[in-house]
Motif scaffolding. Structure first.
Motif, mmCIF file in Angstrom:
data_model
loop_
_atom_site.group_PDB
_atom_site.id
_atom_site.type_symbol
_atom_site.label_atom_id
_atom_site.label_comp_id
_atom_site.label_asym_id
_atom_site.label_seq_id
_atom_site.Cartn_x
_atom_site.Cartn_y
_atom_site.Cartn_z
ATOM 1 N N PHE A 176 108.899 -44.940 13.088
ATOM 2 C CA PHE A 176 109.499 -46.096 12.877
ATOM 3 C C PHE A 176 110.439 -46.326 14.472
ATOM 4 O O PHE A 176 110.869 -45.174 14.884
ATOM 5 C CB PHE A 176 110.519 -45.819 11.782
ATOM 6 N N ASP A 177 110.645 -47.244 14.716
ATOM 7 C CA ASP A 177 111.619 -47.731 15.723
ATOM 8 C C ASP A 177 113.025 -47.933 15.214
ATOM 9 O O ASP A 177 113.326 -49.102 14.620
ATOM 10 C CB ASP A 177 111.074 -48.757 16.659
ATOM 11 N N LEU A 178 113.993 -47.010 15.183
ATOM 12 C CA LEU A 178 115.350 -47.250 14.727
ATOM 13 C C LEU A 178 116.353 -47.168 15.622
ATOM 14 O O LEU A 178 117.560 -46.575 15.572
ATOM 15 C CB LEU A 178 115.329 -46.088 13.411
ATOM 16 N N ARG A 208 109.167 -37.638 11.987
ATOM 17 C CA ARG A 208 108.217 -37.237 13.220
ATOM 18 C C ARG A 208 107.938 -38.363 13.805
ATOM 19 O O ARG A 208 107.348 -39.549 13.403
ATOM 20 C CB ARG A 208 106.860 -36.666 12.481
ATOM 21 N N GLY A 209 108.296 -38.224 15.328
ATOM 22 C CA GLY A 209 108.109 -39.394 16.185
ATOM 23 C C GLY A 209 108.870 -40.545 15.899
ATOM 24 O O GLY A 209 108.561 -41.741 16.535
ATOM 25 N N THR A 210 109.881 -40.520 15.240
ATOM 26 C CA THR A 210 110.761 -41.728 14.916
ATOM 27 C C THR A 210 111.806 -41.831 16.151
ATOM 28 O O THR A 210 112.522 -40.777 16.674
ATOM 29 C CB THR A 210 111.637 -41.527 13.700
ATOM 30 N N ALA A 223 105.662 -49.950 6.920
ATOM 31 C CA ALA A 223 106.110 -50.974 7.937
ATOM 32 C C ALA A 223 107.258 -51.825 7.810
ATOM 33 O O ALA A 223 107.102 -52.824 8.350
ATOM 34 C CB ALA A 223 104.581 -51.937 7.456
ATOM 35 N N VAL A 224 108.237 -51.266 7.306
ATOM 36 C CA VAL A 224 109.607 -51.976 7.288
ATOM 37 C C VAL A 224 110.028 -52.043 8.673
ATOM 38 O O VAL A 224 109.806 -50.842 9.407
ATOM 39 C CB VAL A 224 110.675 -51.199 6.356
ATOM 40 N N LYS A 225 110.673 -53.179 9.101
ATOM 41 C CA LYS A 225 111.163 -53.128 10.450
ATOM 42 C C LYS A 225 112.593 -53.452 10.300
ATOM 43 O O LYS A 225 113.107 -54.379 9.610
ATOM 44 C CB LYS A 225 110.639 -54.536 11.062
#
Length: 199
Positions: free
Chosen positions: A122-124, A140-142, A101-103
């Motif tokens: 993650f949204d990177l 996966r799905g990042t 859950a790091v943002k």
């Protein structure tokens, strides 16, 4: 010891200390050690940490804004639900860190070592990851849209469903990367084909 604003700390040892829920701004830390320290819900703003050791520390629910962590060691650190806003993390070692859950919002994460970490979903997007090491990471799905991945290591990373659209992927070796269901644009397709040796 209570950390102070606008203070410079050099070679200080904070190992095993409880420093939770402290707000620090505009302070400098050079070669300091925070091993096994409890830094839960701590906040830093415009602080500079250079070659500091946060291994096995607890940084859960911490917030960092415009702070620098240059060549810092976070091996085994607990970073659950931590926020990094426009931070400079160049050369940080995150092997074995709990990044649940790091943002990450904006910032420069060049040459960071993420090896074996789970960053799935993650949204990177829009972040600089030049030369970052994602070896065997779960991506996966990042979302890497518009990020700078120039020279990043993705060897054996799981990137099914990841979004690379608009990202700079120059210098990535795609020979050992499974690209099924990965979202790319036309310009990136040319770079990938070239990486695989096609003319």
């Amino acid at each position: 010891m209570i950390l102070q604003d606008k203070t410079e700390y050099i070679n200080e040892i904070f190992d095993d200390k409880s420093l939770s829920e402290i707000a620090i701004s505009e302070s400098k830390f050079n070669n300091c050690s925070f091993k096994n320290s409890r830094l839960k819900e701590i906040s830093t703003r415009e602080c500079n940490f250079v070659e500091c050791d946060f291994s096995n520390s607890y940084l859960n629910v911490s917030v960092h804004e415009n702070s620098t962590f240059l060549n810092c060691n976070f091996e085994g650190a607990k970073l659950f639900n931590a926020d990094f806003v426009d931070c400079r993390m160049v050369g940080a070692d995150l092997i074995g860190a709990d990044l649940t859950a790091v943002k990450i919002m904006d910032g420069d994460w060049s040459y960071v070592i993420f090896r074996h970490n789970n960053l799935s979903g993650f949204d990177l997007s829009g972040i600089k990851f030049s030369g970052a090491d994602f070896y065997r990471c779960n991506l996966r799905g990042t979302n890497f849209a518009e990020s700078d991945l120039n020279g990043a290591v993705l060897t054996e990373a799981k990137i099914r469903g990841a979004n690379l659209r608009g990202a700079n992927i120059a210098g990535i070796d795609f020979k050992n990367i499974e690209l099924k269901d990965v979202n790319i644009d036309y310009m990136q397709a040319e770079v990938i084909v070239g990486s695989l040796g096609a003319l």
